[in-house]
Design an enzyme around this catalytic site. Structure first.
Site, PDB file in Angstrom:
ATOM      1  CG  ASP A 127      41.813  45.572  54.210  1.00  0.00           C
ATOM      2  OD1 ASP A 127      42.403  46.242  53.341  1.00  0.00           O
ATOM      3  OD2 ASP A 127      40.993  44.675  53.926  1.00  0.00           O
TER       4      ASP A 127
ATOM      5  CG  HIS B 102      36.672  40.110  48.241  1.00  0.00           C
ATOM      6  ND1 HIS B 102      37.900  39.769  47.718  1.00  0.00           N
ATOM      7  CD2 HIS B 102      36.927  40.718  49.434  1.00  0.00           C
ATOM      8  CE1 HIS B 102      38.855  40.144  48.554  1.00  0.00           C
ATOM      9  NE2 HIS B 102      38.288  40.727  49.592  1.00  0.00           N
TER      10      HIS B 102
END
Length: 490
Positions: free
Chosen positions: A287, A162
């Site tokens: 995740d 990110h």
């Protein structure tokens, strides 16, 4: 072996069982602390490493030397002002207010998230050292592929997808993926980036949004208010020279193994056909696994690893990186299993006794835990068919691999391959008892082993002196007893 109920059968590997694999681990990352209530726990990398070691997988890989990235290497992508902030900011300086606090928040370090209650990217102690360590691992792994010394390179501490050029984002400060891809582009004409994290790989996509030499493919959850907002739509395809070289596969909640691979395999097969990469970078965020604290997908460990197995089968230089994953025992087990997949080695489902084994009690001390039952899969046939149709239509615009005017793939690069690797096993990989004996030099070997045997027998007796079974029942933790003769006093 029960791998969770909805896992897929193993894909055959046409590339053969064994590959030359190298591996990066920096023990300094384990102590990094995002804060008591933060979901990001870097110690999960240490847990994965301990599990990899306990399965005996370290002997099947070359070990990369730990060398933190330099400011210049990180600045190959990141803004110099932002790099300076990462180098200078401290928790104390930030808490004092003033110019440093203002500057840090301007780079999204220490700023509140949208809920106005949490801080995604805190100004943690040792921040610059942490960034240099995990970025250095991805650089070392990329250089091992560039040099030809390895066919697969692994850095589970990397994959922080990110981070943007001028700001932190989503628990990520330095985008080690972009820095590593820049390194690979010095040797390979085209690099493919594949992201199976539950969150969209926005930082990497943005960095190469107009590049003809890098294709980014992201499979991610795209639901209301799910981070990162407004990104990763199937219609987002890149711009300029990079048009149709950004591929986004948005998913609704509850996607299982079979549905995931119903999209992953045909899309990736088409990508490989039309883009024809010379190297692959894969972000393996955990995740997207069932039971994650942030994600809402329902993949098993075996299903997640099928993606790695599929990309491995193309026989191209492959860089495997970590990423998200916030149920630490799940992600550590996943990365251990995917290390075995990379090597081409089958490992037992029963987790060996090791320093973190108590963390796996909830999954019965098994590597493959059952996926959640009764989870609704919101990925309807209409959604899946529409997504597949749009992606495949976009890929038809790349019927031939792009011409990039790249004559010399070596690019004049000079890499000292010998300097990349640890030729002797690092001492932290010794058996713990052997390491303890080495540290306690005043105890001779005979006395040490006799004391160790006595301690083992003591633990095998109950309070009434009755002999118990030689192997402990892992349904209950053992109360470990301390023998003063065995331990060094510092």
């Amino acid at each position: 072996m029960d791998t969770g109920g909805n896992s897929l059968p193993s894909q055959s590997c046409p590339d053969g069982p064994k590959r030359r694999v190298c591996y990066y681990y920096d023990r300094g990352i384990a102590g990094v602390d995002y804060g008591e209530d933060h979901v990001m726990v870097p110690r999960r990398v240490d847990m994965a490493h301990a599990l990899i070691r306990s399965y005996g997988l370290l002997g099947d890989m070359a070990r990369l030397r730990t060398r933190p990235a330099t400011a210049d290497e990180i600045s190959s992508f990141h803004d110099e002002g932002y790099v300076g902030l990462l180098r200078d900011v401290t928790p104390e300086g930030f808490a004092a207010g003033g110019e440093m606090t203002h500057a840090a928040k301007g780079f999204n370090v220490g700023a509140f998230a949208k809920d106005d209650r949490s801080v995604d990217n805190p100004p943690i102690a040792g921040l610059w050292d942490y960034c240099r360590r995990y970025a250095g691992g991805s650089l070392a792994a990329a250089r091992a592929l560039v040099s030809g010394e390895a066919e697969i390179a692994i850095n589970w501490s990397g994959g922080l997808h990110h981070a943007c050029r001028e700001r932190a984002s989503g628990f990520c400060y330095v985008n080690d993926i972009v820095v590593a891809i820049h390194e690979l582009l010095g040797r390979f004409r085209r690099v493919l980036y594949v992201d199976i994290d539950v969150h969209h790989g926005d930082g990497v996509e943005t960095a190469f949004i107009d590049s003809a030499r890098v294709m980014t493919v992201s499979f991610h959850q795209r639901t209301k208010n799910f981070f990162p907002d407004g990104k990763g739509l199937v219609e987002h395809v890149g711009v300029g020279d990079g048009q149709y070289r950004a591929v986004n596969v948005p998913l609704n909640e509850g996607m299982d193994d079979q549905g995931y691979h119903g999209l992953f395999r045909p899309i990736m097969a088409k990508v490989m056909e039309v883009f024809q990469p010379e190297a692959i970078v894969m972000q393996c965020g955990g995740d997207s696994l069932s039971g994650d604290r942030l994600g809402n997908q329902n993949l098993s460990i075996a299903g997640h690893a099928q993606c790695v197995r599929f990309m491995r089968s193309y026989n191209l230089p492959l860089l495997l990186l970590g990423g998200g994953g916030y149920t630490v025992n799940h992600v550590a087990a996943c990365w251990c299993y995917e290390t075995a997949v990379a090597i081409g080695k089958e490992i037992d489902d029963a987790i060996p006794v090791h320093c973190y084994d108590s963390y796996y009690r909830s999954q019965g001390y098994k590597l493959h835990y059952p996926v959640a039952k009764g989870i609704k899969n919101d990925n309807t046939d209409f959604h899946v068919t529409r997504t597949m149709s749009i992606v495949m239509r976009n890929l038809t615009h790349l019927e031939a691999a792009p011409s990039v005017g790249f004559v010399d793939p070596a690019g004049g690069m000079s890499i000292d391959a010998e300097a990349l690797f640890c030729r002797a096993p690092p001492r932290e990989d010794d058996d713990p008892m052997e390491r303890l004996h080495r540290l306690c030099g005043e105890i001779d070997e005979r006395s040490f082993l006799m004391e160790l045997g006595k301690r083992h027998l003591d633990l095998a007796k109950d309070k009434d002196g009755d002999q118990l079974q030689p192997h402990r029942d892992r349904s209950e933790p053992v109360k470990r007893q301390r023998s003063e003769k065995l331990y060094c006093k510092y």
